[in-house]
Scaffold this active site. Structure first.
Site, mmCIF file in Angstrom:
data_model
loop_
_atom_site.group_PDB
_atom_site.id
_atom_site.type_symbol
_atom_site.label_atom_id
_atom_site.label_comp_id
_atom_site.label_asym_id
_atom_site.label_seq_id
_atom_site.Cartn_x
_atom_site.Cartn_y
_atom_site.Cartn_z
ATOM 1 N N GLU A 11 4.275 -5.765 7.161
ATOM 2 C CA GLU A 11 3.456 -4.780 7.890
ATOM 3 C C GLU A 11 3.804 -4.707 9.371
ATOM 4 O O GLU A 11 3.746 -3.639 9.979
ATOM 5 C CB GLU A 11 1.966 -5.116 7.723
ATOM 6 C CG GLU A 11 1.375 -4.756 6.364
ATOM 7 C CD GLU A 11 1.524 -5.863 5.331
ATOM 8 O OE1 GLU A 11 2.357 -6.772 5.540
ATOM 9 O OE2 GLU A 11 0.813 -5.818 4.310
ATOM 10 N N GLY A 51 0.757 -5.079 0.778
ATOM 11 C CA GLY A 51 -0.392 -5.080 -0.126
ATOM 12 C C GLY A 51 -0.040 -5.672 -1.487
ATOM 13 O O GLY A 51 -0.924 -6.178 -2.185
ATOM 14 N N ALA A 85 0.862 -1.179 0.000
ATOM 15 C CA ALA A 85 0.000 0.000 0.000
ATOM 16 C C ALA A 85 0.902 1.235 0.000
ATOM 17 O O ALA A 85 2.080 1.146 0.355
ATOM 18 C CB ALA A 85 -0.867 -0.026 1.252
ATOM 19 N N GLU A 93 -0.473 -9.224 -0.996
ATOM 20 C CA GLU A 93 -1.917 -9.468 -0.813
ATOM 21 C C GLU A 93 -2.641 -9.437 -2.157
ATOM 22 O O GLU A 93 -3.565 -10.209 -2.395
ATOM 23 C CB GLU A 93 -2.502 -8.431 0.150
ATOM 24 C CG GLU A 93 -1.980 -8.639 1.575
ATOM 25 C CD GLU A 93 -2.461 -7.553 2.518
ATOM 26 O OE1 GLU A 93 -2.081 -6.390 2.325
ATOM 27 O OE2 GLU A 93 -3.232 -7.880 3.434
HETATM 28 C C1 3H9 Z 1 0.816 -2.333 3.393
HETATM 29 O O1 3H9 Z 1 1.050 -2.779 2.309
HETATM 30 C C2 3H9 Z 1 -0.501 -2.431 4.073
HETATM 31 C C3 3H9 Z 1 -1.443 -3.408 3.475
HETATM 32 O O2 3H9 Z 1 -1.356 -4.651 4.134
HETATM 33 C C4 3H9 Z 1 -2.879 -2.999 3.680
HETATM 34 C C5 3H9 Z 1 -3.411 -1.960 2.846
HETATM 35 C C6 3H9 Z 1 -4.890 -1.775 2.996
HETATM 36 N N1 3H9 Z 1 4.581 3.391 0.156
HETATM 37 O O3 3H9 Z 1 13.194 2.004 0.175
HETATM 38 P P1 3H9 Z 1 13.564 2.744 -1.038
HETATM 39 C C7 3H9 Z 1 9.207 4.923 -1.416
HETATM 40 S S1 3H9 Z 1 1.996 -1.466 4.248
HETATM 41 C C8 3H9 Z 1 5.015 4.613 -0.172
HETATM 42 O O4 3H9 Z 1 14.536 3.852 -0.904
HETATM 43 P P2 3H9 Z 1 14.869 0.429 -2.124
HETATM 44 C C9 3H9 Z 1 10.306 5.321 -0.465
HETATM 45 O O5 3H9 Z 1 9.820 6.195 0.521
HETATM 46 C C10 3H9 Z 1 3.404 -1.484 3.194
HETATM 47 N N2 3H9 Z 1 6.276 4.876 -0.555
HETATM 48 O O6 3H9 Z 1 14.048 1.769 -2.220
HETATM 49 C C11 3H9 Z 1 11.287 5.958 -1.396
HETATM 50 O O7 3H9 Z 1 10.835 7.267 -1.666
HETATM 51 P P3 3H9 Z 1 11.875 8.432 -1.900
HETATM 52 C C12 3H9 Z 1 4.147 -2.742 3.278
HETATM 53 C C13 3H9 Z 1 7.121 3.854 -0.600
HETATM 54 O O8 3H9 Z 1 15.117 0.020 -3.504
HETATM 55 C C14 3H9 Z 1 11.149 5.141 -2.681
HETATM 56 O O9 3H9 Z 1 9.873 4.515 -2.600
HETATM 57 N N3 3H9 Z 1 5.323 -2.656 2.492
HETATM 58 C C15 3H9 Z 1 6.735 2.555 -0.261
HETATM 59 O O10 3H9 Z 1 15.993 0.578 -1.185
HETATM 60 C C16 3H9 Z 1 12.201 4.079 -2.850
HETATM 61 O O11 3H9 Z 1 12.220 3.282 -1.669
HETATM 62 C C17 3H9 Z 1 6.522 -2.294 2.997
HETATM 63 O O12 3H9 Z 1 6.665 -2.079 4.179
HETATM 64 C C18 3H9 Z 1 5.394 2.335 0.123
HETATM 65 N N4 3H9 Z 1 4.925 1.112 0.431
HETATM 66 O O13 3H9 Z 1 13.883 -0.612 -1.418
HETATM 67 C C19 3H9 Z 1 7.656 -2.208 2.014
HETATM 68 N N5 3H9 Z 1 7.805 1.736 -0.378
HETATM 69 O O14 3H9 Z 1 12.690 8.014 -3.073
HETATM 70 C C20 3H9 Z 1 8.270 -0.838 2.063
HETATM 71 C C21 3H9 Z 1 8.826 2.511 -0.790
HETATM 72 O O15 3H9 Z 1 11.012 9.603 -2.099
HETATM 73 N N6 3H9 Z 1 9.285 -0.640 1.094
HETATM 74 N N7 3H9 Z 1 8.422 3.774 -0.934
HETATM 75 O O16 3H9 Z 1 12.669 8.490 -0.625
HETATM 76 C C22 3H9 Z 1 10.507 -1.215 1.134
HETATM 77 O O17 3H9 Z 1 10.787 -2.042 1.961
HETATM 78 C C23 3H9 Z 1 11.521 -0.773 0.127
HETATM 79 O O18 3H9 Z 1 11.080 0.452 -0.415
HETATM 80 C C24 3H9 Z 1 11.804 -1.733 -1.051
HETATM 81 C C25 3H9 Z 1 12.734 -1.053 -2.067
HETATM 82 C C26 3H9 Z 1 12.474 -2.982 -0.479
HETATM 83 C C27 3H9 Z 1 10.521 -2.119 -1.741
#
Ligand code: 3H9
Length: 692
Positions: free
Chosen positions: A125, A102, A63, A105
């Site tokens: 999450e 998400g 999400a 999911e």
């Molecule tokens: C969820 O999914 C809830 C659901 O169960 C229910 C819904 C109803 N959202 O980390 P990076 C941005 S909760 C918004 O530097 P990498 C991040 O801020 C979510 N923004 O890259 C950054 O922005 P900026 C569960 C996001 O290559 C840019 O993307 N998921 C999100 O080192 C690049 O990110 C997680 O917890 C997001 N979900 O790593 C996963 N994700 O460039 C969260 C990233 O402006 N994400 N951004 O600073 C990660 O773990 C890492 O971003 C990922 C890539 C491993 C994917």
């Protein structure tokens, strides 16, 4: 333009492609686009089956976290996923990379999941203080079993493609033409007409799995008493098992929406964005390119130097460790080998990886060996004379354009830079001990540090798996400067009436793994004692203990005593008598303190110092201070770090308390910082200041 497009293949497969860089987060536009394209594909007689795919390296990172806490723009993710699950035409997920939260999911609501060998699938999450909120707690247990699903969700760690195939999460692992494989799979499902009976349908509960889940749930709840989401996760899974999918989904959704509003999740989301924000340096744009770093050298083969060298080696960067004497070098290299051997014995590292890492490490006597390094990190004794000598030599030896870094924890990086003819190439790289383990790296920007040196340092930090925060030059930079305030406050409260175990109990109760006195005993009291002799700062209790030869754990006596080499200290009547005597000598009438008071007296001066650091521009944002303290000093992450926590306490309450502390002690340094006062008087918050 919609971030979801649809292409229909000749075989009648609608490929819905999500293109929402950088990580294809499921924001409102993506959810809307998916539902719209899905509905069209379902209605289109030319379409037999549907594939959901994504552009870029990540399938879907979940999400959009930045939408949390705001009103939900329909369609909600659960609604989109229900529409997929109930699709009259089979839907297959072509997971090109990471599918997280998400994103997984979404894939779980599809009727099959096809992945390449490098894919990672997870529900992280829990790390954001929430639980999966779009069916993850229901569909994953139905697909792979309640116990394995709970293990994945409670750890938040993703699984590999192989593991996913083995546990039934993935239907196929293909190493070429993912879209073709997914399309073929979707067409096969359409032909068989059996997709609605895929693993996500209602299944019968396996008693052994159910029992294993309950044991794991009880254990996870016990281990994370501060995390309301762990309990909620267990409840959601259990409800699904006991009462079926519909009730399970309702329980999950209600818990998710509640948890999003909880301060714990707000704090963890604050840190998620803070960590990423910290890598941005105001005033330095993308046009500044990093210098190439193909080879590194580390001066000093002590614990710190060895740990730093391990970081380079693990990232595949050849590194030469340099010492003055052969014996010191041999000891340092042996220590690195021993560290890796321990990891191999523990099973956390393979022998092949150990051999690979060691293959990148060489040793040399004499600084000339640094001549061809692109970056040289000095990790020698913390003494200005020693550093000046080393940097003077490096200035003569290092190739033009090489980055000259110092790992000093306190010393003036500008003064070090000025011992060279190339201060623009000098930067501080303050690693935390053990350097190969701790994620935090303070990058200390000197007055003359060149922008491309900073960019290279940030780039390198990421390559070696560190979390960088750029800080300015001052005594102790961000982390240790604030630590000094806590140490002073801890001494003060001992003299005022608290005992070490009471202070430590309050601090661990607050969420730190260790209290300040147990920590000091572990690190060795002589370190601070020696540095206080230089700075002239007084710590009557610490100094008194050191004068008796009590240096902490290593001498068996300190703030606590450690009989027979015990690692956990017990109360020491002699130390307590010393504290009482020191209070009496100062005419202090000792009194008791509640946990709450101890926390206020220890933490408010830290927040105050943080405000001064911000005002002086030593940190660019309050969130950088939070990142430093959470990742370098074990500040409990569920409070978001000292500055985020302070806003929850109330800045005006902190200002009032500081005024009282200053009046009581006559210590003017406890007076509220002007910035803190201004914010408390209503001109905004730390977060507003960061945003500005
Ligand atoms: C969820 O999914 C809830 C659901 O169960 C229910 C819904 C109803 N959202 O980390 P990076 C941005 S909760 C918004 O530097 P990498 C991040 O801020 C979510 N923004 O890259 C950054 O922005 P900026 C569960 C996001 O290559 C840019 O993307 N998921 C999100 O080192 C690049 O990110 C997680 O917890 C997001 N979900 O790593 C996963 N994700 O460039 C969260 C990233 O402006 N994400 N951004 O600073 C990660 O773990 C890492 O971003 C990922 C890539 C491993 C994917």
């Amino acid at each position: 333009m919609s971030p979801v497009r649809s292409d229909i293949t000749e075989a009648g497969v609608a490929i819905l492609t999500i293109a929402n860089p950088p990580v294809n987060a499921l924001g409102a536009a993506v959810r809307g686009g998916l539902l719209e394209q899905l509905t069209q594909a379902q209605a289109n007689p030319a379409v037999t089956a549907i594939v959901i795919a994504a552009e870029g390296k990540v399938f879907v990172a979940g999400a959009d976290i930045s939408e949390f806490g705001k009103p939900i723009t329909p369609p909600s993710l659960p609604d989109v996923l229900t529409a997929i699950e109930r699709s009259p035409k089979p839907v297959v997920a072509a997971i090109n990379g990471m599918a997280l939260g998400g994103g997984l999911e979404l894939a779980l609501a599809c009727h099959a999941r096809i992945v390449p060998p490098g894919a990672k699938l997870g529900l992280p999450e829990i790390k954001l203080g929430i639980i999966p909120g779009a069916g993850g707690t229901q569909r994953l247990p139905r697909l792979i079993g309640a116990a394995p699903a709970f293990a994945m969700m409670a750890s938040g760690e993703p699984v590999t493609a192989d593991k996913a195939l083995a546990n039934g999460l993935a239907d196929e692992v293909v190493d070429s033409d993912l879209l073709a494989a997914a399309s073929a799979h979707a067409l096969r499902l359409a032909e068989a007409g059996a997709w609605r009976l895929s693993g996500t349908a209602e299944g019968k509960v396996d008693e052994a799995d159910r029992a294993a889940f309950e044991i794991a749930a009880a254990d996870a709840i016990k281990k994370a008493p501060r995390m309301p989401n762990v309990k909620a996760l267990a409840l959601s899974v259990r409800t699904g098992l006991d009462k079926g999918l519909t009730e399970g989904l309702a329980t999950e959704r209600a818990a998710f929406l509640n948890l999003v509003k909880d301060p714990t999740s707000k704090a963890l989301r604050h840190l998620f964005f803070a960590e990423r924000e910290a890598a941005r340096v105001p005033g330095i744009g993308k046009e500044v390119k990093a210098r190439p770093v193909g080879k590194a050298a580390v001066i000093g083969a002590g614990t710190m130097g060895g740990g730093i060298a391990m970081c380079f080696a693990q990232a595949g960067i050849p590194v030469t460790i340099i010492e003055v004497k052969e014996e010191a070098l041999a000891a340092g290299l042996a220590r690195i080998r021993a560290n890796y051997e321990t990891s191999v014995k523990r099973g956390s590292l393979s022998q092949a990886a150990m051999d690979r890492h060691l293959g990148f490490v060489t040793g040399a006597v004499g600084m000339e060996a640094a001549a061809d390094a692109d970056i040289i990190v000095e990790a020698a004794f913390e003494d200005m004379g020693v550093k000046a000598e080393i940097f003077g030599a490096l200035d003569r030896i290092a190739k033009p354009g090489a980055i000259l870094a110092t790992n000093t924890s306190y010393l003036d990086v500008n003064a070090i830079a000025d011992t060279t003819s190339r201060p623009q190439d000098v930067v501080g790289l303050h690693f935390f001990s053990p350097a190969n383990v701790m994620r935090l790296l303070e990058i200390v920007r000197g007055a003359k540090t060149a922008p491309d040196v900073l960019v290279t340092s940030l780039d390198l930090a990421r390559k070696i798996g560190k979390l960088p925060v750029v800080v300015g030059v001052c005594y102790g930079f961000v982390g240790n400067r604030i630590l000094a305030k806590r140490s002073q406050a801890a001494e003060r409260i001992l003299l005022a009436g608290a005992l070490p175990h009471e202070v430590d109990a309050a601090v661990t109760d607050f969420g730190f793994r260790m209290g300040p006195f147990a920590m000091l005993d572990l690190a060795g009291l002589d370190i601070g004692w020696r540095s206080r002799k230089v700075t002239g700062v007084k710590a009557p209790v610490g100094d008194g203990l050191c004068e008796q030869g009590y240096f902490g754990q290593k001498t068996g006596r300190g703030f606590y005593r450690y009989p027979d080499g015990a690692r956990k200290g017990e109360r020491d009547p002699d130390t307590e008598a010393l504290i009482t005597r020191l209070s009496e000598e100062r005419g202090i009438v000792r009194r008791s303190f509640s946990n709450e008071e101890i926390i206020a007296r220890l933490m408010y001066p830290m927040v105050n110092e943080g405000a001064k650091i911000l005002e002086e521009g030593i940190a660019a944002r309050s969130s950088d201070i939070d990142v430093v303290w959470v990742n370098g000093y074990n500040w409990p992450n569920f409070t978001g770090g000292p500055m985020h926590w302070a806003e929850g306490v109330g800045l005006s309450r902190i200002v009032e308390a500081l005024e009282t502390f200053a009046a009581e002690t006559g210590d003017e340094s406890l007076q509220p910082a002007p910035l803190l006062r201004r914010l408390a008087e209503g001109s905004g918050s730390f977060a507003d200041k960061d945003a500005a």
